[in-house]
Write a protein that holds these residues in place. Structure first.
Motif: not given
Length: 99
Positions: A50-74
């Motif tokens: 509930r706290q996470e949902a409240d924080l997201y609703r309140h601050y969604q204009d300033w932060f969000s979740y992202g999806f990153y695609i990366a490749r390991k260097r080796c």
């Protein structure tokens, strides 16, 4: 720096979280609490959700979740199939089941 190359990323829109995660989760909380009545750990999990949902609703204009695609260097990449790609360039050697 950490041994990965960033290939791309995108920010998930608020509807992905509100409509598809936070609201459905909130709808399931009463049944979850009923199944785990009197369990302090269950109540703590619900409070954090509930706290996470409240924080997201309140601050969604300033932060969000992202999806990153990366490749390991080796130098060598071992695929789940057991085949080895030398230098990550697609040169396939025989795996445990033969070529």
């Amino acid at each position: 720096r950490a041994g990965y190359d960033l290939l791309g990323y995108f920010v998930l829109p608020p509807t992905n979280w509100i409509d598809n995660y936070y609201e459905p989760t909130a709808e399931r909380i009463p049944a979850f609490l009923e199944r785990h009545a009197g369990c302090p750990e269950a109540e703590e999990i619900v409070a954090m959700e509930r706290q996470e949902a409240d924080l997201y609703r309140h601050y969604q204009d300033w932060f969000s979740y992202g999806f990153y695609i990366a490749r390991k260097r080796c130098a060598d990449v071992v695929l789940r199939s057991g085949f080895r790609m030398e230098g990550g360039e697609g040169q396939v050697e025989t795996g445990p089941y033969g070529a």
